[in-house]
Design a protein around this motif. Structure first.
Motif, PDB file in Angstrom:
ATOM      1  N   PRO A 248       0.831  -1.213   0.000  1.00 23.98           N
ATOM      2  CA  PRO A 248       0.000   0.000   0.000  1.00 23.98           C
ATOM      3  C   PRO A 248       0.861   1.257   0.000  1.00 23.98           C
ATOM      4  O   PRO A 248       2.071   1.199   0.242  1.00 23.98           O
ATOM      5  CB  PRO A 248      -0.797  -0.130   1.305  1.00 23.98           C
ATOM      6  N   GLU A 249       0.222   2.386  -0.258  1.00 24.26           N
ATOM      7  CA  GLU A 249       0.969   3.645  -0.332  1.00 24.26           C
ATOM      8  C   GLU A 249       1.536   4.045   1.029  1.00 24.26           C
ATOM      9  O   GLU A 249       2.677   4.465   1.128  1.00 24.26           O
ATOM     10  CB  GLU A 249       0.063   4.750  -0.873  1.00 24.26           C
ATOM     11  N   ASN A 250       0.737   3.945   2.080  1.00 23.45           N
ATOM     12  CA  ASN A 250       1.203   4.292   3.421  1.00 23.45           C
ATOM     13  C   ASN A 250       1.356   3.015   4.234  1.00 23.45           C
ATOM     14  O   ASN A 250       0.588   2.748   5.160  1.00 23.45           O
ATOM     15  CB  ASN A 250       0.214   5.255   4.088  1.00 23.45           C
ATOM     16  N   LYS A 251       2.356   2.223   3.866  1.00 19.88           N
ATOM     17  CA  LYS A 251       2.483   0.884   4.458  1.00 19.88           C
ATOM     18  C   LYS A 251       2.783   0.925   5.947  1.00 19.88           C
ATOM     19  O   LYS A 251       2.561  -0.059   6.656  1.00 19.88           O
ATOM     20  CB  LYS A 251       3.536   0.068   3.712  1.00 19.88           C
ATOM     21  N   GLU A 252       3.286   2.069   6.449  1.00 17.61           N
ATOM     22  CA  GLU A 252       3.539   2.175   7.882  1.00 17.61           C
ATOM     23  C   GLU A 252       2.236   2.157   8.692  1.00 17.61           C
ATOM     24  O   GLU A 252       2.251   1.970   9.906  1.00 17.61           O
ATOM     25  CB  GLU A 252       4.329   3.444   8.187  1.00 17.61           C
ATOM     26  N   ARG A 253       1.080   2.319   8.002  1.00 18.06           N
ATOM     27  CA  ARG A 253      -0.221   2.271   8.680  1.00 18.06           C
ATOM     28  C   ARG A 253      -0.861   0.887   8.613  1.00 18.06           C
ATOM     29  O   ARG A 253      -1.996   0.713   9.045  1.00 18.06           O
ATOM     30  CB  ARG A 253      -1.157   3.315   8.074  1.00 18.06           C
ATOM     31  N   TRP A 254      -0.137  -0.091   8.071  1.00 15.72           N
ATOM     32  CA  TRP A 254      -0.656  -1.466   8.005  1.00 15.72           C
ATOM     33  C   TRP A 254      -0.896  -1.963   9.430  1.00 15.72           C
ATOM     34  O   TRP A 254      -0.012  -1.929  10.270  1.00 15.72           O
ATOM     35  CB  TRP A 254       0.361  -2.355   7.305  1.00 15.72           C
ATOM     36  N   GLY A 255      -2.118  -2.406   9.699  1.00 14.72           N
ATOM     37  CA  GLY A 255      -2.486  -2.825  11.042  1.00 14.72           C
ATOM     38  C   GLY A 255      -3.722  -2.073  11.485  1.00 14.72           C
ATOM     39  O   GLY A 255      -4.626  -1.814  10.691  1.00 14.72           O
ATOM     40  N   VAL A 256      -3.770  -1.692  12.758  1.00 15.44           N
ATOM     41  CA  VAL A 256      -4.913  -0.961  13.291  1.00 15.44           C
ATOM     42  C   VAL A 256      -4.410   0.062  14.302  1.00 15.44           C
ATOM     43  O   VAL A 256      -3.474  -0.210  15.063  1.00 15.44           O
ATOM     44  CB  VAL A 256      -5.949  -1.925  13.926  1.00 15.44           C
ATOM     45  N   SER A 257      -5.010   1.240  14.315  1.00 17.68           N
ATOM     46  CA  SER A 257      -4.584   2.292  15.230  1.00 17.68           C
ATOM     47  C   SER A 257      -5.778   3.156  15.591  1.00 17.68           C
ATOM     48  O   SER A 257      -6.778   3.210  14.868  1.00 17.68           O
ATOM     49  CB  SER A 257      -3.464   3.138  14.610  1.00 17.68           C
ATOM     50  N   ILE A 258      -5.661   3.846  16.712  1.00 21.67           N
ATOM     51  CA  ILE A 258      -6.758   4.673  17.213  1.00 21.67           C
ATOM     52  C   ILE A 258      -6.175   5.959  17.778  1.00 21.67           C
ATOM     53  O   ILE A 258      -5.153   5.944  18.474  1.00 21.67           O
ATOM     54  CB  ILE A 258      -7.587   3.879  18.256  1.00 21.67           C
ATOM     55  N   TYR A 259      -6.822   7.102  17.451  1.00 22.25           N
ATOM     56  CA  TYR A 259      -6.294   8.420  17.777  1.00 22.25           C
ATOM     57  C   TYR A 259      -7.349   9.249  18.509  1.00 22.25           C
ATOM     58  O   TYR A 259      -8.539   9.176  18.197  1.00 22.25           O
ATOM     59  CB  TYR A 259      -5.871   9.160  16.510  1.00 22.25           C
ATOM     60  N   ALA A 260      -6.895  10.054  19.470  1.00 22.12           N
ATOM     61  CA  ALA A 260      -7.793  10.958  20.193  1.00 22.12           C
ATOM     62  C   ALA A 260      -8.054  12.194  19.350  1.00 22.12           C
ATOM     63  O   ALA A 260      -7.118  12.780  18.787  1.00 22.12           O
ATOM     64  CB  ALA A 260      -7.168  11.353  21.531  1.00 22.12           C
ATOM     65  N   LEU A 261      -9.304  12.592  19.269  1.00 18.05           N
ATOM     66  CA  LEU A 261      -9.632  13.791  18.502  1.00 18.05           C
ATOM     67  C   LEU A 261      -9.305  15.059  19.289  1.00 18.05           C
ATOM     68  O   LEU A 261      -8.912  16.072  18.700  1.00 18.05           O
ATOM     69  CB  LEU A 261     -11.106  13.770  18.107  1.00 18.05           C
ATOM     70  N   ALA A 262      -9.469  15.024  20.591  1.00 15.94           N
ATOM     71  CA  ALA A 262      -9.177  16.188  21.421  1.00 15.94           C
ATOM     72  C   ALA A 262      -7.741  16.122  21.925  1.00 15.94           C
ATOM     73  O   ALA A 262      -7.259  15.068  22.348  1.00 15.94           O
ATOM     74  CB  ALA A 262     -10.146  16.251  22.592  1.00 15.94           C
ATOM     75  N   SER A 263      -7.048  17.246  21.894  1.00 15.38           N
ATOM     76  CA  SER A 263      -5.646  17.267  22.312  1.00 15.38           C
ATOM     77  C   SER A 263      -5.482  17.066  23.812  1.00 15.38           C
ATOM     78  O   SER A 263      -4.402  16.700  24.285  1.00 15.38           O
ATOM     79  CB  SER A 263      -4.996  18.595  21.896  1.00 15.38           C
ATOM     80  N   ASP A 264      -6.548  17.294  24.593  1.00 18.67           N
ATOM     81  CA  ASP A 264      -6.452  17.154  26.047  1.00 18.67           C
ATOM     82  C   ASP A 264      -7.004  15.817  26.548  1.00 18.67           C
ATOM     83  O   ASP A 264      -7.274  15.659  27.740  1.00 18.67           O
ATOM     84  CB  ASP A 264      -7.176  18.303  26.740  1.00 18.67           C
ATOM     85  N   ALA A 265      -7.189  14.853  25.650  1.00 23.03           N
ATOM     86  CA  ALA A 265      -7.686  13.538  26.065  1.00 23.03           C
ATOM     87  C   ALA A 265      -6.702  12.884  27.033  1.00 23.03           C
ATOM     88  O   ALA A 265      -5.479  12.992  26.871  1.00 23.03           O
ATOM     89  CB  ALA A 265      -7.899  12.650  24.846  1.00 23.03           C
ATOM     90  N   VAL A 266      -7.231  12.184  28.054  1.00 22.52           N
ATOM     91  CA  VAL A 266      -6.393  11.520  29.055  1.00 22.52           C
ATOM     92  C   VAL A 266      -6.517  10.012  28.866  1.00 22.52           C
ATOM     93  O   VAL A 266      -7.606   9.447  28.953  1.00 22.52           O
ATOM     94  CB  VAL A 266      -6.827  11.911  30.484  1.00 22.52           C
ATOM     95  N   PHE A 267      -5.390   9.347  28.614  1.00 18.50           N
ATOM     96  CA  PHE A 267      -5.406   7.907  28.350  1.00 18.50           C
ATOM     97  C   PHE A 267      -4.066   7.295  28.705  1.00 18.50           C
ATOM     98  O   PHE A 267      -3.056   8.005  28.882  1.00 18.50           O
ATOM     99  CB  PHE A 267      -5.721   7.641  26.871  1.00 18.50           C
ATOM    100  N   SER A 268      -4.049   5.983  28.786  1.00 14.81           N
ATOM    101  CA  SER A 268      -2.807   5.230  28.959  1.00 14.81           C
ATOM    102  C   SER A 268      -2.937   3.928  28.192  1.00 14.81           C
ATOM    103  O   SER A 268      -4.040   3.429  27.987  1.00 14.81           O
ATOM    104  CB  SER A 268      -2.543   4.950  30.445  1.00 14.81           C
ATOM    105  N   ALA A 269      -1.823   3.375  27.762  1.00 12.96           N
ATOM    106  CA  ALA A 269      -1.860   2.158  26.950  1.00 12.96           C
ATOM    107  C   ALA A 269      -0.706   1.241  27.310  1.00 12.96           C
ATOM    108  O   ALA A 269       0.402   1.696  27.628  1.00 12.96           O
ATOM    109  CB  ALA A 269      -1.804   2.513  25.466  1.00 12.96           C
ATOM    110  N   GLU A 270      -0.973  -0.066  27.271  1.00 11.99           N
ATOM    111  CA  GLU A 270       0.060  -1.065  27.457  1.00 11.99           C
ATOM    112  C   GLU A 270       0.687  -1.407  26.114  1.00 11.99           C
ATOM    113  O   GLU A 270       0.166  -1.039  25.061  1.00 11.99           O
ATOM    114  CB  GLU A 270      -0.549  -2.328  28.087  1.00 11.99           C
TER     115      GLU A 270
END
Length: 588
Positions: A404-426
């Motif tokens: 694909p053109e943007n092969k670095e995006r192969w897989g699945v990802s999720i992004y916060a729309l608000a810049s002040d979102a509070v989250f943590s990830a393992e």
């Protein structure tokens, strides 16, 4: 569209004169012609249509100025004299200033208007046949200049689509049926936008526009009967035109349509400006710096299983501290209606919160089986699990067709729309993650290789004019081991490699590879990057591109004791003389 001169627009047979003569017009048609007026001219319009009932025309013509879409002339009940039956005729004379105009005639009528006089058959049977239906092909419209010498000042041209205005945020006009178009944008400071939206209302809107905040799904504006007005033509045509305020945030403007009454398929008379069917959103002067297209990949990434390999089964847990608007994106392999590389989202209990839908997937570039899907959703505070599974072929760094053109995006990802979102990830856990993909790369490839585009296409074995041969190890016979040096001085070198070899039951018997100055392999023929080379199934072809960094390399090829050039024990390949490896520099 380009401009083309037309001497006369003539439809039907008539003794009428003019640069536009439409006669014998049937029911259910929209005639259209664009004209260019070089200098002011006096024109005469002679047109006939039918009344639905007193004070309401069913068929008629009109002219609009293409610069501002204002109506400069229209056949109306007031300027049309009733003749016989439902027929009416108008003869109008007026001056057309210099400009470009669209001339229309519509004979659809309007089923939204209560029927006037019905045919005798309709009265007997109760159907909707109207008296004016029988007057079809007696309608006409003719335009001419009142002075013959002015005829040269008017020419007929092909319709020209308007160039998008520099202030347009989104221009989606001339919309057809069964559409669900969306555009996402970001407002960084309070701003005003101008909206022109035209749609279809029959008891409720079936073609309409609306704007919603993506963070929470709240609708901030939509077309309603009260905030729109009649757009001309059928009573079902409604238009909103005005300015609205938008506060800082992330938004989506949407236009939806059903299969009835649209730009390429009118059921009733179209609006007076048919090309505006849809929506156009334009930023008001002075607010241009505040509004732009949403770029979700620039927002904070909450979680991501990216660049997974073959047979991956990965999970990544993350926690949201508050209700959060998110953008989710997945890219993988879709073939024959099946998803072979799938990303999805679960809650803490394992119930699916979001998963891809094949019907909504779109191409991701490269081979058509590279597909991607995305969505904007709102998640409550809590714990979630991002998941990804893949099959045993065509994955990151192991593409068996164009990547694909943007092969670095192969897989699945999720992004916060608000810049002040509070989250943590393992960290992602499971098999087939990026670490394993990197381990599978040849020892030297991580330092030297930038990309591999394996077996791009079938080949006739010839290099192109923009490809300079660097290595030519061909006609390799049995039990040979040959090599040539390869010196690359540019920081980025695009090489086309054509290699023919033998693979039996997954093992290479005759094959080629490249080593760096330390003797580490940076590239080699791999089964999943080759295609059949013709003849026996063991004949395999790599014809693709490898991008290498500057350095000193050596190209190798070796063969075993059977099945090689000059002595193919089994069926030879389509190009037997190419047995071996050739490398050319692609001059981009």
């Amino acid at each position: 569209l380009g401009v083309g001169v037309v001497i006369r627009s003539l439809v039907g047979t008539s003794d009428k004169e003019g640069f536009i003569v439409w006669t014998n017009i049937p029911k259910g048609q929209l005639y259209h012609q664009t004209i260019e007026v070089a200098r002011p001219v006096e024109v005469q319009i002679d047109a006939r249509g039918s009344f639905e009932k007193p004070g309401v025309l069913a068929t008629y013509g009109w002219i609009i100025n293409q610069l501002d879409h204002s109506v400069v002339w229209q056949m109306t009940p007031q300027n049309t004299k009733l003749e016989q039956g439902q027929l009416g005729r108008t003869v109008s004379t007026f001056t057309l200033p210099k400009g470009v105009y669209s001339v229309y005639y519509s004979s659809y009528g309007d089923r939204q208007v209560p029927a006037g006089e019905r045919t005798l058959w309709a009265k007997l049977t109760g159907d909707d046949d109207r008296a004016w239906f029988s007057e079809a092909e007696r309608w006409y419209m003719a335009l001419k200049t009142t002075r013959k010498e002015q005829a040269v000042d008017v020419r007929l041209i092909e319709y020209r689509e308007e160039t998008p205005h520099r202030s347009d945020i989104w221009n989606l006009q001339r919309q057809t049926g069964f559409k669900n178009e969306r555009f996402n944008f970001e407002v960084k400071a309070p701003s005003r936008v101008h909206l022109l939206a035209m749609g279809d209302y029959v008891g409720q809107f079936t073609d309409f526009a609306k704007i919603a905040k993506l963070e929470n799904g709240d609708v901030v504006w939509k077309m309603t009967y009260d905030n729109t007005k009649h757009a001309g033509g059928s009573l079902r045509n409604r238009v909103f035109e005005g300015e609205i305020w938008l506060q800082p945030g992330i938004y989506q403007v949407l236009f939806e349509s059903d299969m009835t009454h649209h730009y390429t398929g009118w059921e009733d008379n179209p609006p007076l400006n048919p090309t505006a069917w849809g929506v156009c959103m334009r930023v008001v002067s002075g607010y241009e710096a505040n509004i732009g297209e949403l770029r979700p990949f620039d927002h904070p990434m909450i979680a991501g299983i990216l660049r997974p390999g073959d047979d991956a089964d990965l999970v990544q847990r993350f926690t949201l501290q508050q209700k959060t608007g998110v953008y989710i994106h997945t890219m993988g392999e879709y073939t024959d209606g099946e998803v072979f590389d799938k990303g999805w989202l679960e809650n803490e209990a394992g119930a699916i919160v979001w998963e891809p839908k094949i019907s909504e997937a779109r191409e991701a570039g490269g081979n058509p089986k590279n597909r991607q899907e995305d969505d904007f959703i709102t998640l409550d505070a809590g714990v979630y699990q991002l998941r990804f599974k893949s099959d045993g072929s065509h994955s990151y760094n192991k593409w068996n067709v164009n990547p694909p053109e943007n092969k670095e995006r192969w897989g699945v990802s999720i992004y916060a729309l608000a810049s002040d979102a509070v989250f943590s990830a393992e960290e992602p856990v499971g098999r087939g993650g990026l670490d394993e993909v990197i381990k599978d790369v040849l020892d030297g490839a991580r330092d030297a290789i930038e990309d591999v585009r394996g077996s791009l296409r079938p080949t006739n074995g010839a290099f192109g004019e923009n490809e300079r041969v660097l290595v030519n190890l061909i006609r390799i016979g049995n039990q040979e081991a040959v090599s040539e040096p390869l010196e690359l001085v540019e920081s980025r070198n695009v090489l086309r490699i054509i290699a023919l070899g033998e693979n039996e039951a997954g093992r290479w018997r005759d094959y080629g590879w490249i080593e760096d100055a330390k003797g580490r392999k940076v590239w080699e023929m791999r089964m999943n990057e080759t295609i059949p080379a013709g003849g026996d199934n063991r004949n395999r072809l790599f014809d693709g591109q490898v991008i290498l960094k500057a350095g000193t390399y050596r190209v190798h090829y070796q063969s075993n004791g059977t099945h090689a050039f000059g002595d193919f024990s089994f069926g030879p390949p389509d190009s037997p003389a190419g047995w071996g490896i050739r490398i050319a520099e692609v001059q981009e």
